[in-house]
Motif scaffolding. Structure first.
Motif, PDB file in Angstrom:
ATOM      1  N   HIS A 234      22.971  14.531  13.322  1.00  0.00           N
ATOM      2  CA  HIS A 234      22.734  14.102  11.941  1.00  0.00           C
ATOM      3  C   HIS A 234      24.043  14.041  11.157  1.00  0.00           C
ATOM      4  O   HIS A 234      24.332  13.050  10.471  1.00  0.00           O
ATOM      5  CB  HIS A 234      21.763  15.079  11.273  1.00  0.00           C
ATOM      6  CG  HIS A 234      21.623  14.883   9.790  1.00  0.00           C
ATOM      7  ND1 HIS A 234      20.897  13.857   9.246  1.00  0.00           N
ATOM      8  CD2 HIS A 234      22.153  15.570   8.745  1.00  0.00           C
ATOM      9  CE1 HIS A 234      20.958  13.925   7.927  1.00  0.00           C
ATOM     10  NE2 HIS A 234      21.725  14.958   7.593  1.00  0.00           N
ATOM     11  N   PHE A 235      24.851  15.079  11.273  1.00  0.00           N
ATOM     12  CA  PHE A 235      26.077  15.139  10.482  1.00  0.00           C
ATOM     13  C   PHE A 235      27.084  14.096  10.958  1.00  0.00           C
ATOM     14  O   PHE A 235      27.799  13.478  10.165  1.00  0.00           O
ATOM     15  CB  PHE A 235      26.676  16.552  10.550  1.00  0.00           C
ATOM     16  CG  PHE A 235      27.767  16.797   9.549  1.00  0.00           C
ATOM     17  CD1 PHE A 235      27.706  16.264   8.261  1.00  0.00           C
ATOM     18  CD2 PHE A 235      28.876  17.570   9.881  1.00  0.00           C
ATOM     19  CE1 PHE A 235      28.720  16.500   7.333  1.00  0.00           C
ATOM     20  CE2 PHE A 235      29.882  17.810   8.969  1.00  0.00           C
ATOM     21  CZ  PHE A 235      29.809  17.272   7.688  1.00  0.00           C
TER      22      PHE A 235
ATOM     23  N   ASN B 193      17.218  22.189   3.476  1.00  0.00           N
ATOM     24  CA  ASN B 193      17.085  21.668   4.828  1.00  0.00           C
ATOM     25  C   ASN B 193      18.205  22.265   5.682  1.00  0.00           C
ATOM     26  O   ASN B 193      19.369  21.930   5.533  1.00  0.00           O
ATOM     27  CB  ASN B 193      17.176  20.136   4.792  1.00  0.00           C
ATOM     28  CG  ASN B 193      17.136  19.528   6.178  1.00  0.00           C
ATOM     29  OD1 ASN B 193      17.029  20.248   7.184  1.00  0.00           O
ATOM     30  ND2 ASN B 193      17.219  18.209   6.231  1.00  0.00           N
TER      31      ASN B 193
ATOM     32  N   ASP C  43      20.837  20.223   7.626  1.00  0.00           N
ATOM     33  CA  ASP C  43      21.778  19.396   6.857  1.00  0.00           C
ATOM     34  C   ASP C  43      22.901  20.274   6.311  1.00  0.00           C
ATOM     35  O   ASP C  43      22.731  20.986   5.320  1.00  0.00           O
ATOM     36  CB  ASP C  43      21.012  18.703   5.720  1.00  0.00           C
ATOM     37  CG  ASP C  43      21.900  17.803   4.874  1.00  0.00           C
ATOM     38  OD1 ASP C  43      23.147  17.876   5.021  1.00  0.00           O
ATOM     39  OD2 ASP C  43      21.350  17.052   4.052  1.00  0.00           O
TER      40      ASP C  43
ATOM     41  N   HIS D 274      16.050  16.057  14.926  1.00  0.00           N
ATOM     42  CA  HIS D 274      16.800  16.371  13.693  1.00  0.00           C
ATOM     43  C   HIS D 274      18.061  17.174  13.994  1.00  0.00           C
ATOM     44  O   HIS D 274      18.577  17.881  13.129  1.00  0.00           O
ATOM     45  CB  HIS D 274      15.917  17.178  12.742  1.00  0.00           C
ATOM     46  CG  HIS D 274      14.622  16.505  12.421  1.00  0.00           C
ATOM     47  ND1 HIS D 274      14.542  15.401  11.620  1.00  0.00           N
ATOM     48  CD2 HIS D 274      13.350  16.766  12.825  1.00  0.00           C
ATOM     49  CE1 HIS D 274      13.283  15.011  11.536  1.00  0.00           C
ATOM     50  NE2 HIS D 274      12.527  15.825  12.269  1.00  0.00           N
TER      51      HIS D 274
ATOM     52  N   VAL E 248      26.191  10.938   9.351  1.00  0.00           N
ATOM     53  CA  VAL E 248      26.566  10.949   7.931  1.00  0.00           C
ATOM     54  C   VAL E 248      28.064  10.689   7.778  1.00  0.00           C
ATOM     55  O   VAL E 248      28.489   9.886   6.939  1.00  0.00           O
ATOM     56  CB  VAL E 248      26.180  12.293   7.274  1.00  0.00           C
ATOM     57  CG1 VAL E 248      26.812  12.427   5.889  1.00  0.00           C
ATOM     58  CG2 VAL E 248      24.664  12.431   7.192  1.00  0.00           C
TER      59      VAL E 248
ATOM     60  N   ALA F  91      24.136  24.270  11.332  1.00  0.00           N
ATOM     61  CA  ALA F  91      24.402  23.817   9.964  1.00  0.00           C
ATOM     62  C   ALA F  91      24.291  24.961   8.962  1.00  0.00           C
ATOM     63  O   ALA F  91      25.050  25.010   7.980  1.00  0.00           O
ATOM     64  CB  ALA F  91      23.433  22.688   9.593  1.00  0.00           C
TER      65      ALA F  91
ATOM     66  N   PRO G  77      21.239  18.963  14.040  1.00  0.00           N
ATOM     67  CA  PRO G  77      22.175  18.991  12.914  1.00  0.00           C
ATOM     68  C   PRO G  77      23.531  18.362  13.231  1.00  0.00           C
ATOM     69  O   PRO G  77      24.168  17.795  12.338  1.00  0.00           O
ATOM     70  CB  PRO G  77      22.333  20.484  12.616  1.00  0.00           C
ATOM     71  CG  PRO G  77      21.827  21.206  13.819  1.00  0.00           C
ATOM     72  CD  PRO G  77      20.813  20.303  14.445  1.00  0.00           C
TER      73      PRO G  77
END
Lengths: 357, 319
Positions: free
Chosen positions: B268-269, B206, B209, B263, B272, B46, B265
């Motif tokens: 997570h993305f 972060n 993120d 976590h 999202v 990220a 990345p």
């Protein structure tokens, strides 16, 4: 070539002394000025900055103050703070910034106040600038010049951390070029060539020579890097030297001429890459070789030059190679003991007489 | 404000490409097909993508020993990168650099340096050139958290500040310098406060993120481009793998790594993108498989490429 016979008519009334007349590099019909070694460096910078906008200077106290030895004095007035740029005391980043600027098309000339301080920047010099071209497979070129005063002697030294002669630190790193001029003429022509060169060039200035005078042509000229210069032709003995030691060699040669010994003096004005051919050719011609450098004896330049002589001229040698070098000690402060550290013309006289026996 | 849909998809695609490249490089290394070392950036995709997506083509980056991700994010070809780390003549550096030294001048990657902390000064110099020539370009050096304890890193922040240079200093805090946790080598929790010593903004984001990194980087780049000077951007993440591929990791617990992997990345993305309706899971699956295919093709290209000719060993020493 046979040794010259002793000729009483060549004796002048006085014994030869250290003087600008020992070295003559400009023909009588060439318009020229007599200037100092320091002025020659300054004029090379001025001319290259005028010729090429990508040339700029950076270093500690180089602006109005003109650097520790005043070499860049007056350039600030002419070119301003952008191109004659004072830096914080940050040797690593001075060199690294020069590299970064060079990578994108500038031609920086950085000054490190004393070569002794280059240790602070050695990663940027030896691991980054010197290696980027190879590591990138030829994508990068690093056209910078790093000017550093070095050496000591004759009361000009300032003890152990401001007096070293460190050309071999840099000469051992492929990718760097190392220049060590001995005269105003060479200093100007070599610095201009160094600035125009597309590689990182270590330009070492002998502090004791800053005040030495010599003729420098009015017209633009450059001296190609990586070539030794025969400062004096002779048939009996080759003396290979660089920096201030060239002057001692020339003085010794003048004295020895009166004894009928014909000395050839080869000036290693680019230390690396080394012009082995000129040294080899001279050694084959004379068969006797004396090597002189101010840098420490052990693992110093004279050891390298001796091997060059062995590889190029072993069968021609009529006497063992002799080396004269700085003693293996940190440079002490007091004149009385400092003098004993550096070689001089007396040492050269003894060595040459020795190899002639 | 989030970037447009196409940009977000491109970000995901770049992150997936980096992940696949790193997994492939680790695999090839473990099979003995890559010599030397491979330093994977898994977990840090990220920050590479968030920063590089905020740059223009003419902006420059300077990398580290862990810069596969930075190069890919700046637009380097996976084929030529894979060829380089396999030591092939078709590699970006004609096999002279290897994994630690990929430079791709045509994309604005000035080079990756294997000495920690050495990159900042180069970026300062490039930025100085931009400023002197009136070019509105920005230079971005990447450094890991451990590199913030080197002298040149600090010297560079100071010099860039004094000269008001267009540099965005990116510090990727992956928590480890080889085996040493940053808390054992640095006595501050927030590395971005180091900027205060030099009178420049320090921003902590972060690093898992990508949108947060992109937003912070965009602001710092705009500031630099507007002539307002440098920024220190700290992207806090975690090094999911060892220092190098195959490194035994005797200094940390598996549970610590597992905790941080929550976590991830990319995961997570992806969530999202799906949650905000930018892309469907199926569309992102397609992106993932396209990335896999691209890396497979890169490996094939690299393996089919010739080794550098031994007679060229002395090339590229002097210009």
């Amino acid at each position: 070539m046979a040794a010259k016979k002793w000729d009483a008519t060549s004796l002048s009334a006085t014994a030869p002394t250290m003087s600008p007349n020992l070295i003559s590099q400009v023909a009588d019909d060439v318009p020229a000025q007599e200037i100092t070694y320091q002025e020659a460096i300054r004029e090379a910078l001025r001319e290259e900055m005028t010729r090429d906008e990508s040339v700029f200077l950076l270093g500690e106290d180089i602006a109005k103050h003109g650097g520790a030895f005043g070499v860049t004095r007056t350039l600030f007035d002419q070119f301003g703070p952008e191109r004659v740029r004072n830096t914080p005391i940050s040797e690593a980043t001075i060199v690294g910034a020069a590299t970064g600027a060079a990578l994108v098309g500038m031609r920086p000339v950085a000054e490190i106040m004393f070569v002794d301080f280059s240790g602070l920047a050695m990663d940027q010099i030896a691991n980054q600038a010197a290696k980027l071209r190879l590591m990138t497979g030829g994508q990068a070129s690093v056209p910078w010049v790093l000017r550093m005063p070095q050496g000591g002697g004759a009361g000009k030294s300032t003890a152990a951390q401001h007096s070293q002669s460190l050309e071999v630190w840099f000469a051992h790193i492929p990718g760097l070029k190392v220049v060590l001029p001995s005269t105003p003429y060479d200093a100007k022509g070599l610095l201009k060539a160094a600035i125009r060169d597309d590689n990182p060039v270590i330009f070492l200035e002998q502090k004791f020579l800053y005040s030495f005078r010599g003729l420098v042509p009015d017209d633009d000229y450059v001296i190609p890097l990586s070539q030794c210069d025969v400062k004096r032709s002779g048939g009996d003995v080759t003396v290979v030297a660089s920096g201030y030691m060239v002057w001692h060699a020339m003085l010794a040669a003048e004295i020895l001429a009166r004894e009928g010994i014909d000395v050839e003096v080869v000036d290693v004005r680019t230390v690396s890459p080394l012009d082995e051919d000129t040294i080899g050719r001279s050694a084959r011609k004379t068969g006797r070789v004396v090597l002189v450098a101010e840098a420490c004896r052990s693992y110093g330049p004279t050891g390298e030059w001796a091997m060059v002589v062995m590889e190029h001229a072993f069968d021609y040698l009529q006497a063992p190679i002799v080396r004269i070098a700085g003693r293996d000690t940190p440079v002490p402060f007091a004149d009385s003991i400092e003098k004993g550290v550096w070689p001089d013309s007396e040492d050269i006289l003894r060595a040459v007489r020795g190899v002639m026996e | 404000m989030a970037p447009d849909t196409a940009t977000q998809i491109k970000m995901y695609r770049q992150m997936a490409l980096i992940r696949e490249f790193e997994l492939a490089a680790m695999d090839l290394f473990k099979r003995g097909q890559i010599k030397g070392a491979v330093h994977p950036s898994i977990g840090q995709e990220a920050s590479a993508v968030g920063v590089c997506m905020a740059l223009d083509h003419d902006d420059l980056i300077v990398g580290t020993h862990r810069s596969h991700g930075h190069n890919l994010a700046k637009g380097a070809s996976p084929e030529r990168m894979m060829a380089e780390i396999l030591g092939k003549d078709t590699g970006y550096c004609k096999g002279r650099g290897g994994s630690m030294h990929i430079a791709a001048f045509d994309t604005g990657s000035l080079g990756a340096l294997g000495v920690v902390g050495a990159g900042n000064p180069l970026a300062v110099g490039a930025a100085l050139a931009f400023q002197m020539r009136g070019e509105r370009r920005v230079a971005v050096p990447f450094t890991g958290d451990a590199g913030t304890n080197t002298g040149s890193w600090h010297e560079s922040l100071n010099m860039a500040s004094v000269w008001n240079l267009p540099v965005v200093f990116v510090l990727e805090d992956n928590k480890y310098g080889v085996s040493t946790h940053i808390r054992d080598s640095t006595n501050i929790d927030d590395l971005s406060i180091r900027a205060q010593s030099y009178g420049i903004p320090g921003v902590l984001v972060n690093g898992f993120d990508v949108l947060a990194v992109y937003e912070a980087a965009t602001e710092a780049v705009a500031r630099a481009r507007a002539g307002k000077g440098p920024t220190l951007l700290v992207a806090e993440a975690y090094r999911f793998e060892g220092h190098y591929a195959g490194e035994p990791e005797v200094y940390r617990e598996r549970s610590e790594v597992a905790e941080h992997r929550k976590h991830d990345p990319l995961t997570h993305f992806r969530r999202v993108l799906v949650d905000t309706g930018v892309a469907s899971s199926e569309e992102l699956d397609d992106v993932d498989s396209a990335a896999k295919d691209e890396i497979s093709a890169a490996i094939e290209f690299a393996k089919a490429s010739p080794d550098p000719d031994p007679s060229t060993a002395m090339d590229y020493i002097y210009a």
